[in-house]
Design a protein around this motif. Sequence first.
Motif, PDB file in Angstrom:
ATOM      1  N   GLU A 127       0.819  -1.217   0.000  1.00 28.64           N
ATOM      2  CA  GLU A 127       0.000   0.000   0.000  1.00 28.64           C
ATOM      3  C   GLU A 127       0.851   1.264   0.000  1.00 28.64           C
ATOM      4  OE1 GLU A 127      -2.635  -0.181   3.273  1.00 28.64           O
ATOM      5  OE2 GLU A 127      -3.905  -1.765   2.420  1.00 28.64           O
ATOM      6  N   ARG A 128       2.018   1.205   0.652  1.00 29.92           N
ATOM      7  CA  ARG A 128       2.806   2.425   0.855  1.00 29.92           C
ATOM      8  C   ARG A 128       4.032   2.508  -0.026  1.00 29.92           C
ATOM      9  NH1 ARG A 128       1.535   4.367   6.242  1.00 29.92           N
ATOM     10  NH2 ARG A 128       0.017   2.997   7.225  1.00 29.92           N
ATOM     11  N   PHE A 129       4.619   1.374  -0.377  1.00 29.85           N
ATOM     12  CA  PHE A 129       5.885   1.412  -1.111  1.00 29.85           C
ATOM     13  C   PHE A 129       5.762   2.024  -2.506  1.00 29.85           C
ATOM     14  CE2 PHE A 129      10.039  -0.318  -2.418  1.00 29.85           C
ATOM     15  CZ  PHE A 129      10.754   0.077  -1.306  1.00 29.85           C
ATOM     16  N   THR A 177       6.781   5.642  -2.405  1.00 30.62           N
ATOM     17  CA  THR A 177       8.227   5.864  -2.276  1.00 30.62           C
ATOM     18  C   THR A 177       8.944   5.563  -3.592  1.00 30.62           C
ATOM     19  OG1 THR A 177       8.110   5.301   0.069  1.00 30.62           O
ATOM     20  CG2 THR A 177      10.267   5.185  -0.965  1.00 30.62           C
ATOM     21  N   VAL A 178       8.530   4.487  -4.265  1.00 30.12           N
ATOM     22  CA  VAL A 178       9.160   4.151  -5.542  1.00 30.12           C
ATOM     23  C   VAL A 178       8.885   5.243  -6.579  1.00 30.12           C
ATOM     24  CG1 VAL A 178       9.160   2.512  -7.461  1.00 30.12           C
ATOM     25  CG2 VAL A 178       9.091   1.676  -5.116  1.00 30.12           C
ATOM     26  N   GLU A 179       7.630   5.723  -6.600  1.00 29.06           N
ATOM     27  CA  GLU A 179       7.253   6.794  -7.533  1.00 29.06           C
ATOM     28  C   GLU A 179       8.118   8.036  -7.293  1.00 29.06           C
ATOM     29  OE1 GLU A 179       3.174   8.247  -7.199  1.00 29.06           O
ATOM     30  OE2 GLU A 179       2.847   7.498  -9.219  1.00 29.06           O
ATOM     31  N   LEU A 180       8.319   8.361  -6.018  1.00 29.88           N
ATOM     32  CA  LEU A 180       9.127   9.529  -5.657  1.00 29.88           C
ATOM     33  C   LEU A 180      10.600   9.315  -6.012  1.00 29.88           C
ATOM     34  CD1 LEU A 180       9.416  12.248  -4.223  1.00 29.88           C
ATOM     35  CD2 LEU A 180       9.537  11.022  -2.052  1.00 29.88           C
ATOM     36  N   THR A 181      11.126   8.133  -5.705  1.00 34.21           N
ATOM     37  CA  THR A 181      12.541   7.852  -5.961  1.00 34.21           C
ATOM     38  C   THR A 181      12.845   7.837  -7.463  1.00 34.21           C
ATOM     39  OG1 THR A 181      12.638   6.518  -3.948  1.00 34.21           O
ATOM     40  CG2 THR A 181      14.375   6.183  -5.560  1.00 34.21           C
ATOM     41  N   THR A 232      -9.501   5.873  -9.501  1.00 32.43           N
ATOM     42  CA  THR A 232      -9.488   4.406  -9.473  1.00 32.43           C
ATOM     43  C   THR A 232      -8.071   3.918  -9.213  1.00 32.43           C
ATOM     44  OG1 THR A 232     -11.250   4.411 -11.122  1.00 32.43           O
ATOM     45  CG2 THR A 232     -10.078   2.329 -10.773  1.00 32.43           C
ATOM     46  N   ARG A 233      -7.920   3.009  -8.229  1.00 35.62           N
ATOM     47  CA  ARG A 233      -6.605   2.469  -7.886  1.00 35.62           C
ATOM     48  C   ARG A 233      -6.390   1.113  -8.562  1.00 35.62           C
ATOM     49  NH1 ARG A 233      -5.423   7.035  -6.980  1.00 35.62           N
ATOM     50  NH2 ARG A 233      -5.917   8.062  -5.016  1.00 35.62           N
ATOM     51  N   VAL A 234      -5.270   0.997  -9.269  1.00 38.67           N
ATOM     52  CA  VAL A 234      -4.916  -0.267  -9.927  1.00 38.67           C
ATOM     53  C   VAL A 234      -3.599  -0.800  -9.355  1.00 38.67           C
ATOM     54  CG1 VAL A 234      -4.429  -1.403 -12.131  1.00 38.67           C
ATOM     55  CG2 VAL A 234      -6.086   0.479 -12.039  1.00 38.67           C
ATOM     56  N   THR A 235      -2.585   0.043  -9.371  1.00 36.48           N
ATOM     57  CA  THR A 235      -1.252  -0.373  -8.908  1.00 36.48           C
ATOM     58  C   THR A 235      -0.777   0.404  -7.688  1.00 36.48           C
ATOM     59  OG1 THR A 235      -0.149   1.247 -10.332  1.00 36.48           O
ATOM     60  CG2 THR A 235      -0.632  -0.913 -11.296  1.00 36.48           C
ATOM     61  N   ASN A 236      -1.533   1.410  -7.267  1.00 35.89           N
ATOM     62  CA  ASN A 236      -1.139   2.343  -6.197  1.00 35.89           C
ATOM     63  C   ASN A 236      -0.029   3.298  -6.628  1.00 35.89           C
ATOM     64  OD1 ASN A 236      -2.945   1.986  -4.109  1.00 35.89           O
ATOM     65  ND2 ASN A 236      -1.812   0.277  -3.228  1.00 35.89           N
ATOM     66  N   LEU A 255       0.655   6.511 -12.731  1.00 37.60           N
ATOM     67  CA  LEU A 255       0.450   5.385 -13.642  1.00 37.60           C
ATOM     68  C   LEU A 255      -1.013   4.954 -13.663  1.00 37.60           C
ATOM     69  CD1 LEU A 255       1.712   3.262 -15.531  1.00 37.60           C
ATOM     70  CD2 LEU A 255       2.136   1.843 -13.510  1.00 37.60           C
ATOM     71  N   ASP A 256      -1.648   4.934 -12.493  1.00 41.91           N
ATOM     72  CA  ASP A 256      -3.065   4.551 -12.424  1.00 41.91           C
ATOM     73  C   ASP A 256      -3.926   5.504 -13.252  1.00 41.91           C
ATOM     74  OD1 ASP A 256      -2.421   2.471 -10.852  1.00 41.91           O
ATOM     75  OD2 ASP A 256      -3.151   3.331  -8.970  1.00 41.91           O
ATOM     76  N   GLY A 257      -3.627   6.806 -13.155  1.00 44.75           N
ATOM     77  CA  GLY A 257      -4.386   7.787 -13.925  1.00 44.75           C
ATOM     78  C   GLY A 257      -4.246   7.578 -15.426  1.00 44.75           C
ATOM     79  N   ILE A 258      -3.027   7.180 -15.849  1.00 50.63           N
ATOM     80  CA  ILE A 258      -2.791   6.933 -17.283  1.00 50.63           C
ATOM     81  C   ILE A 258      -3.497   5.651 -17.724  1.00 50.63           C
ATOM     82  CG2 ILE A 258      -1.009   6.434 -18.995  1.00 50.63           C
ATOM     83  CD1 ILE A 258       0.896   8.183 -17.332  1.00 50.63           C
ATOM     84  N   LEU A 259      -3.384   4.592 -16.898  1.00 49.56           N
ATOM     85  CA  LEU A 259      -3.974   3.298 -17.268  1.00 49.56           C
ATOM     86  C   LEU A 259      -5.500   3.377 -17.357  1.00 49.56           C
ATOM     87  CD1 LEU A 259      -1.822   0.802 -15.128  1.00 49.56           C
ATOM     88  CD2 LEU A 259      -1.703   1.187 -17.590  1.00 49.56           C
ATOM     89  N   THR A 260      -6.105   4.136 -16.454  1.00 54.37           N
ATOM     90  CA  THR A 260      -7.570   4.213 -16.425  1.00 54.37           C
ATOM     91  C   THR A 260      -8.127   5.354 -17.279  1.00 54.37           C
ATOM     92  OG1 THR A 260      -7.464   5.595 -14.441  1.00 54.37           O
ATOM     93  CG2 THR A 260      -7.672   3.209 -14.120  1.00 54.37           C
ATOM     94  N   GLY A 261      -7.237   6.157 -17.855  1.00 57.22           N
ATOM     95  CA  GLY A 261      -7.685   7.276 -18.684  1.00 57.22           C
ATOM     96  C   GLY A 261      -8.217   8.446 -17.872  1.00 57.22           C
ATOM     97  N   GLU A 262      -7.963   8.448 -16.543  1.00 55.60           N
ATOM     98  CA  GLU A 262      -8.398   9.562 -15.693  1.00 55.60           C
ATOM     99  C   GLU A 262      -7.267  10.597 -15.675  1.00 55.60           C
ATOM    100  OE1 GLU A 262      -9.201   7.512 -12.054  1.00 55.60           O
ATOM    101  OE2 GLU A 262     -11.110   6.710 -12.746  1.00 55.60           O
ATOM    102  N   TRP A 263      -7.227  11.395 -16.712  1.00 59.62           N
ATOM    103  CA  TRP A 263      -6.094  12.306 -16.912  1.00 59.62           C
ATOM    104  C   TRP A 263      -6.017  13.387 -15.850  1.00 59.62           C
ATOM    105  CZ3 TRP A 263      -2.991   9.932 -19.953  1.00 59.62           C
ATOM    106  CH2 TRP A 263      -3.488   9.117 -20.961  1.00 59.62           C
ATOM    107  N   ASP A 264      -7.183  13.816 -15.316  1.00 59.60           N
ATOM    108  CA  ASP A 264      -7.142  14.828 -14.262  1.00 59.60           C
ATOM    109  C   ASP A 264      -6.473  14.269 -13.009  1.00 59.60           C
ATOM    110  OD1 ASP A 264      -9.249  13.045 -13.980  1.00 59.60           O
ATOM    111  OD2 ASP A 264     -10.417  14.434 -12.746  1.00 59.60           O
ATOM    112  N   ALA A 265      -6.724  12.986 -12.714  1.00 57.49           N
ATOM    113  CA  ALA A 265      -6.092  12.357 -11.554  1.00 57.49           C
ATOM    114  C   ALA A 265      -4.585  12.214 -11.775  1.00 57.49           C
ATOM    115  CB  ALA A 265      -6.723  10.984 -11.306  1.00 57.49           C
ATOM    116  N   ALA A 266      -4.178  11.832 -12.990  1.00 61.53           N
ATOM    117  CA  ALA A 266      -2.746  11.692 -13.292  1.00 61.53           C
ATOM    118  C   ALA A 266      -2.037  13.041 -13.199  1.00 61.53           C
ATOM    119  CB  ALA A 266      -2.563  11.089 -14.681  1.00 61.53           C
ATOM    120  N   ALA A 267      -2.675  14.077 -13.739  1.00 59.97           N
ATOM    121  CA  ALA A 267      -2.056  15.412 -13.705  1.00 59.97           C
ATOM    122  C   ALA A 267      -1.942  15.923 -12.274  1.00 59.97           C
ATOM    123  CB  ALA A 267      -2.888  16.382 -14.548  1.00 59.97           C
TER     124      ALA A 267
END
Length: 334
Positions: A93-95, A98-102, A175-179, A183-195
């Motif tokens: 849930e949390r890692f 951290t990976v996204e940030l790193t 929508t959460r897919v990978t946490n 990436l989740d915003g891109i995969l689900t097409g929710e561009w506002d969430a990705a941005a």
Amino acid sequence: MFRYIVRRLLQLIPTLLGLSLILFLWLHRLPGGPETAILGERGTPETRLKLRHDLGLDQPLWIQYARFMRRLITGDLGVSINTHRPVTTEFMERFPGTVELTVSALIIAIGLGIPLGYLAARKRGGLLDYSSVAGSLLGVCVPIFVLAYLIKEVFAVKLGWFPSAGRQDVTIDATRVTNFYVLDGILTGEWDAAADALKHLILPAMTLATIPLAIIVRMTRASVLEVLGEDYVRTAQAKGLTERTVRGRHIMRNALLPVVTTIGLLTGGLLSGAVLTETVYAFTGIGQFIAESIDHRDYPVLMGFIMFVAIIYVTVNLLVDVAYGVIDPRVRVR
């Protein structure tokens, strides 16, 4: 190349075994214990003994270590003493945060550091050279938590260009897919969430990237300067090869060898440095969770986290070794 990779993989096994043993013994030598963190001052000697028995801490160390290794091999890191949830679930849930940030910090550091270091070396003694050297020295000297508060105050509080805390606006029902929020915003097409997730990521990533950026600039500059003085570079230039060919085949290919090694070593530092950055920006990652685990002496979480980071660290160094073999084929036959 295949034999080279297999040889490097086999060398990782004793490294990880030795690390797991050192880690296990170190954590069990720490003052206090989980029963002290759980019971506090109200715990009686009887309740402490019962709790140690329930947690299996009264067993001989070799039995505890064998149990730990068996769980580790099967992917079971135990249950958190603090949250009473499986450690693996907490990590999953949390890692990703951290990976996204790193990874974002690494992209910034490498994307800016190598070109700046190369240009500083080619323009040696010029304004760009002095600016990059001074800037990199400043980046190394300033503590990351000071820089984090400074950047947050200027760009988030005063100017209001970026959010000051969190990974995503709480009003967004994404929508959460990978946490991995971007990436989740891109995969689900929710561009506002990705941005929005990307906007929340910029300031923490910039903060975390400062030290590796400074080191990569200095390392690249020094390495390029050293290669520029080699006979084979002058020979290539004397033969009339184009600037692009000399730069790609003779300068950067040789200058990148120590830089690649440095990047591999910096990756582990980024994971540990993310703890401070996440705390300042209230960025939901593994950092805050580990800080709470240290306060509660949550041994399963600490052991799982350190082993997890160690596995990532040796994996990155394996990739660095492979990259080394690709850049310089002579390494493979040594």
